[in-house]
Every structure is written in structure tokens, then in C-alpha cells.
Design a protein around this motif. Sequence first.
Motif, short mmCIF file in Angstrom:
data_model
loop_
_atom_site.label_atom_id
_atom_site.label_comp_id
_atom_site.label_asym_id
_atom_site.label_seq_id
_atom_site.Cartn_x
_atom_site.Cartn_y
_atom_site.Cartn_z
N LEU A 258 57.23 33.96 48.58
CA LEU A 258 58.43 34.35 47.85
C LEU A 258 59.67 34.46 48.74
CD1 LEU A 258 58.95 34.87 44.84
CD2 LEU A 258 58.67 37.30 45.28
N PRO A 259 59.59 35.08 49.92
CA PRO A 259 60.79 35.24 50.76
C PRO A 259 61.33 33.92 51.31
CG PRO A 259 59.08 36.79 51.41
CD PRO A 259 58.44 35.80 50.51
N PHE A 260 60.51 32.84 51.26
CA PHE A 260 60.91 31.58 51.88
C PHE A 260 61.61 30.63 50.91
CE2 PHE A 260 57.29 33.26 54.20
CZ PHE A 260 57.81 33.30 55.50
N GLY A 261 61.82 31.08 49.67
CA GLY A 261 62.62 30.29 48.74
C GLY A 261 61.80 29.53 47.70
N GLN A 262 62.51 29.05 46.68
CA GLN A 262 61.88 28.42 45.52
C GLN A 262 61.11 27.16 45.88
OE1 GLN A 262 64.72 28.04 42.36
NE2 GLN A 262 63.19 28.39 40.79
N SER A 263 61.58 26.43 46.87
CA SER A 263 60.89 25.19 47.25
C SER A 263 59.50 25.47 47.80
CB SER A 263 61.71 24.42 48.29
OG SER A 263 61.83 25.16 49.49
N LYS A 264 59.27 26.70 48.28
CA LYS A 264 57.97 27.06 48.86
C LYS A 264 57.04 27.70 47.83
CE LYS A 264 59.17 25.67 52.95
NZ LYS A 264 58.60 24.43 53.50
N TYR A 265 57.60 28.53 46.95
CA TYR A 265 56.71 29.25 46.04
C TYR A 265 56.57 28.60 44.67
CZ TYR A 265 60.75 31.43 43.62
OH TYR A 265 61.89 31.67 42.90
N ALA A 266 57.38 27.58 44.38
CA ALA A 266 57.36 27.00 43.03
C ALA A 266 56.00 26.40 42.66
CB ALA A 266 58.46 25.94 42.90
N LYS A 267 55.42 25.61 43.56
CA LYS A 267 54.16 24.95 43.22
C LYS A 267 53.02 25.95 43.02
CE LYS A 267 53.22 20.75 44.45
NZ LYS A 267 52.86 19.52 45.20
N PRO A 268 52.79 26.91 43.93
CA PRO A 268 51.73 27.89 43.65
C PRO A 268 52.02 28.75 42.43
CG PRO A 268 52.91 28.47 45.67
CD PRO A 268 53.33 27.08 45.30
N LEU A 269 53.30 29.00 42.14
CA LEU A 269 53.65 29.75 40.94
C LEU A 269 53.22 28.99 39.69
CD1 LEU A 269 55.04 32.06 39.40
CD2 LEU A 269 57.20 30.80 39.64
N LEU A 270 53.47 27.69 39.68
CA LEU A 270 53.07 26.87 38.53
C LEU A 270 51.55 26.78 38.42
CD1 LEU A 270 55.72 24.01 38.81
CD2 LEU A 270 55.74 25.96 37.26
N GLN A 271 50.87 26.73 39.55
CA GLN A 271 49.41 26.75 39.52
C GLN A 271 48.89 28.07 38.97
OE1 GLN A 271 48.77 25.98 43.68
NE2 GLN A 271 48.64 23.76 43.41
N LEU A 272 49.57 29.16 39.31
CA LEU A 272 49.20 30.47 38.79
C LEU A 272 49.37 30.51 37.27
CD1 LEU A 272 50.19 33.91 40.30
CD2 LEU A 272 50.49 33.49 37.87
N VAL A 273 50.49 29.99 36.79
CA VAL A 273 50.75 29.97 35.34
C VAL A 273 49.74 29.07 34.63
CG1 VAL A 273 52.43 29.30 33.57
CG2 VAL A 273 53.19 30.52 35.61
N ASP A 274 49.35 27.98 35.27
CA ASP A 274 48.31 27.11 34.73
C ASP A 274 47.02 27.91 34.53
OD1 ASP A 274 46.97 24.17 34.57
OD2 ASP A 274 45.75 25.46 35.85
N LYS A 275 46.65 28.71 35.52
CA LYS A 275 45.43 29.52 35.42
C LYS A 275 45.57 30.57 34.31
CE LYS A 275 43.58 27.41 38.90
NZ LYS A 275 44.64 26.37 39.01
N TYR A 276 46.75 31.15 34.18
CA TYR A 276 46.99 32.10 33.09
C TYR A 276 46.82 31.40 31.74
CZ TYR A 276 49.54 34.89 29.68
OH TYR A 276 49.90 35.58 28.54
N GLY A 277 47.33 30.17 31.63
CA GLY A 277 47.17 29.41 30.40
C GLY A 277 45.71 29.13 30.07
N LYS A 278 44.93 28.85 31.10
CA LYS A 278 43.50 28.61 30.90
C LYS A 278 42.83 29.85 30.31
CE LYS A 278 42.41 25.08 34.40
NZ LYS A 278 43.72 24.53 34.70
N ILE A 279 43.17 31.01 30.86
CA ILE A 279 42.59 32.26 30.37
C ILE A 279 43.11 32.59 28.97
CG2 ILE A 279 42.48 34.77 30.75
CD1 ILE A 279 42.61 34.15 33.77
N ARG A 280 44.39 32.42 28.78
CA ARG A 280 45.01 32.75 27.49
C ARG A 280 44.37 31.98 26.34
NH1 ARG A 280 49.85 30.91 24.73
NH2 ARG A 280 50.92 32.64 23.70
#
Length: 292
Positions: A258-280
Motif C-alpha cells: 500500500l505505501p508504494f503506490g497504486q501501481s504496486k498494490y493494484a494487482k494483488p488488490l484485484l486478486q483479493l477481490v476476485d477471491k471475495y467474489g468466489k466466496i460471495r
Amino acid sequence: MCTYQREHVVNTLQSIATLRLPEHVNLEVIVVDNDDHGYAEMLVKNQANIMDIPVFYRQESAKNIALARNCSIKNTQGEWIAFIDDDEIADPDWLANLLSTAQTFQADAVFGRVKSTYPSNSPQWIIDSGVFERPTVTNGQEVTSGATNSTLISQAAIKKYQLQFDADYGLTGGEDADFFYRLYQHGGNLVCSNEAFVSEEVANNRLNIKYLLKRALRIGETYTRYRMQQAPLVNKFAYLCDVLLKLVILLFVVLIKLPFGQSKYAKPLLQLVDKYGKIRALFSTNTVKLYS
């Protein structure tokens, strides 16, 4: 090719007109307009008049991408069916390479690559993060599902297994992943081609985190729907535990980056949301609709 209110369909047809085809291979193009007002009719017919390849315009007035794809299949006569999106440009050897891969690996379906390009006004973090880049594949790599954005499938396989796109995915998307996964379950041989590719310029309305989060959520939900909907309870529980563990790990990865900017955390964030969608999707039928 299915289309919906997109002028780029003309550019896609122009790229198809310049395909280098193997000897003794004939091609016809079916364009299915999913707009009930026939937005693409004159665009397609005007382009068809100046192409040497026969181009047929069809219309599916019900707003449902799965039904539009079924309409395209019903109108095909060829031994093989190739799919391309109306915002893509085919490489001149795209179809020849798909067919060559299918013959080499005796495949029922072949998935080519999609190369993303970006408009000049694209946020730099979008490009640097690689959120629109597809995973690298090897030629002949076996897979269990795929998309219709750069694809070849045997007409014989469709008829043998009586395959159709499921209208329940018509507004959410994911109808193609479900379709090809069912082909795989029937014993179909699905492989990738590293040589066949199309290019696609990312649309301006997708160059933002809101769209990306919505897409990631939908992809996760779709994955659960077509792979786990009919699974035994014990399998669903094991699946839930596995996805939940990955979600927790990704949460820590996002927090670290997160502290390193959107270009660094965007992809793992989207992977996290993907996993949330799988559970949902295990607990809710209220799924994200990309085409509503």
C-alpha cells in the motif's frame, strides 16, 4: 463476432479481411448485433460490400450476450468456428496459427493471446501495474476453460456434446468460461496458442479502479458459479477454506504494498477481490452484472 453499439466493429472486420489463410481454407464471417435497434447493421453491411470474404449480419434483439453467441453458432457452416471481439484487431496470421495449433495438438478448442494496448491518456499506474496484461502461455499448454476473445473451436465438438452458451450468464458475463469448462468436462482437449494473437486497445471507461474492482468481483463470482454450483457440500467446504486462506494472504500483501503506490498494490488488490467474489457466490445469487 458479437457486437453491441461499437463502431470499432468496422476495424475488426478490416483486420479479418487481411488475414493470411492457409491453402484450401475458406472463411465466412458472422456478425451478431446484440442491439435491438440494429446499431451495427449499416456499419457491417457497408464494410461487407468491399470485402472479398462473405460477411453475414444477424441480430439478437434480446439483451443477452449468451444468446448472441448462440445465434452466431447457429449461423455457422464451417468445420471450425473462430471467435473474436468487436474491439480487437486480428494479427494477419491469427487464424492460421490457431488452426495450426489445433491440428498439431489435436485440440477441440484453442485459445490465442490478447495483447492489450493503451490510449495516450491512460493513467501510468494502469500500465505499470499490468492489470490488463494476460498470463504468459506456452504453445499447446492444456487448460480447463477459456474466453471467446481469440479462440477456435471445432464445430464437431459443439455438435457432439450439444453445447450452447448458458443464458443465465447473459448479463453477468462468464458465459464463455462456463461453455468451455463444460467442453472440458465432456473430455474435450483445450489448449493455448502462444503464436496466435489479437490486439485490443483498452477502452477509456475501463481505465479506472472502479471498473477493475467490479470486473474482478464478477470474475470471481463466475468461477464459483460454473465450477462449484453442483459440487458436493464437502467439496464446497474445502474450496471455501482454500479461497479464504488465499484471501487472507493477499490482504497482507496489499497492506505491505500500500505505501508504494497504486501501481504496486493494484494487482494483488484485484486478486483479493476476485477471491471475495468466489466466496460471495457460494452464499448469494445476487451477482454483479457487467452488461446491465
